[in-house]
Design a protein around this motif. Structure first.
Motif, PDB file in Angstrom:
ATOM      1  N   ASN A   3       0.831  -1.207   0.000  1.00 44.68           N
ATOM      2  CA  ASN A   3       0.000   0.000   0.000  1.00 44.68           C
ATOM      3  C   ASN A   3       0.864   1.254   0.000  1.00 44.68           C
ATOM      4  N   ASP A   6     -18.982   9.281   2.832  1.00 38.14           N
ATOM      5  CA  ASP A   6     -18.938   8.083   3.670  1.00 38.14           C
ATOM      6  C   ASP A   6     -18.380   6.943   2.832  1.00 38.14           C
ATOM      7  N   ASP A   7     -17.366   6.277   3.325  1.00 39.25           N
ATOM      8  CA  ASP A   7     -16.721   5.247   2.528  1.00 39.25           C
ATOM      9  C   ASP A   7     -16.310   4.077   3.406  1.00 39.25           C
ATOM     10  N   SER A   8     -16.158   2.926   2.778  1.00 35.87           N
ATOM     11  CA  SER A   8     -15.789   1.724   3.527  1.00 35.87           C
ATOM     12  C   SER A   8     -14.272   1.562   3.672  1.00 35.87           C
ATOM     13  N   TYR A   9     -13.488   2.401   3.011  1.00 31.61           N
ATOM     14  CA  TYR A   9     -12.034   2.304   3.141  1.00 31.61           C
ATOM     15  C   TYR A   9     -11.605   2.806   4.506  1.00 31.61           C
ATOM     16  N   ASN A  10     -10.526   2.249   5.012  1.00 30.92           N
ATOM     17  CA  ASN A  10     -10.020   2.669   6.319  1.00 30.92           C
ATOM     18  C   ASN A  10      -9.468   4.079   6.284  1.00 30.92           C
ATOM     19  N   ASP A  11      -8.713   4.376   5.254  1.00 33.37           N
ATOM     20  CA  ASP A  11      -8.096   5.689   5.146  1.00 33.37           C
ATOM     21  C   ASP A  11      -7.815   5.999   3.675  1.00 33.37           C
ATOM     22  N   TYR A  12      -7.341   7.194   3.425  1.00 38.39           N
ATOM     23  CA  TYR A  12      -7.106   7.648   2.055  1.00 38.39           C
ATOM     24  C   TYR A  12      -6.043   6.804   1.354  1.00 38.39           C
ATOM     25  N   SER A  71      -5.397   3.657   1.793  1.00 39.10           N
ATOM     26  CA  SER A  71      -6.024   2.388   1.398  1.00 39.10           C
ATOM     27  C   SER A  71      -6.872   2.569   0.146  1.00 39.10           C
ATOM     28  N   TYR A  72      -7.585   3.687   0.082  1.00 38.18           N
ATOM     29  CA  TYR A  72      -8.401   4.002  -1.100  1.00 38.18           C
ATOM     30  C   TYR A  72      -7.517   4.102  -2.340  1.00 38.18           C
ATOM     31  N   LYS A 104      -6.023   0.636  -3.345  1.00 32.39           N
ATOM     32  CA  LYS A 104      -7.029  -0.262  -3.936  1.00 32.39           C
ATOM     33  C   LYS A 104      -7.419   0.204  -5.336  1.00 32.39           C
TER      34      LYS A 104
END
Length: 86
Positions: free
Chosen positions: A37, A66-72, A74-75, A78
């Motif tokens: 990552n 609102d998002d399911s990612y832990n943090d930016y 990780s976004y 991915k």
């Protein structure tokens, strides 16, 4: 698309060195030196310039929705994985 064939090869050109030992993206998560990552987030500015047709949220846009990612990070990692590896 051509980019699906070239981007994984391009990614493998970047290497993390630890004590003069090269570590490629594919094995980073199996090492305790640099996460995949973090590796992708480090290369993000390069890939963002290389792939302008793919939209990426800014950090502010990411925080506001609102998002399911832990943090930016990780976004970003991915999203880059989905572009590079399909």
């Amino acid at each position: 698309k051509v980019e699906k064939m070239l981007l994984p090869d391009l990614l493998s050109c970047f290497v993390v060195y630890d004590k003069n030992i090269p570590y490629f993206y594919e094995i980073l998560d199996r090492q305790n030196i640099f996460s995949s990552n973090k590796f992708l987030c480090t290369l993000f500015p390069f890939f963002k310039q290389l792939l302008p047709e793919y939209p990426f949220d800014t950090e502010t846009e990411f925080i506001e929705r609102d998002d399911s990612y832990n943090d930016y990070d990780s976004y970003i990692a991915k999203k880059l994985r989905s572009i590079i590896f399909g």
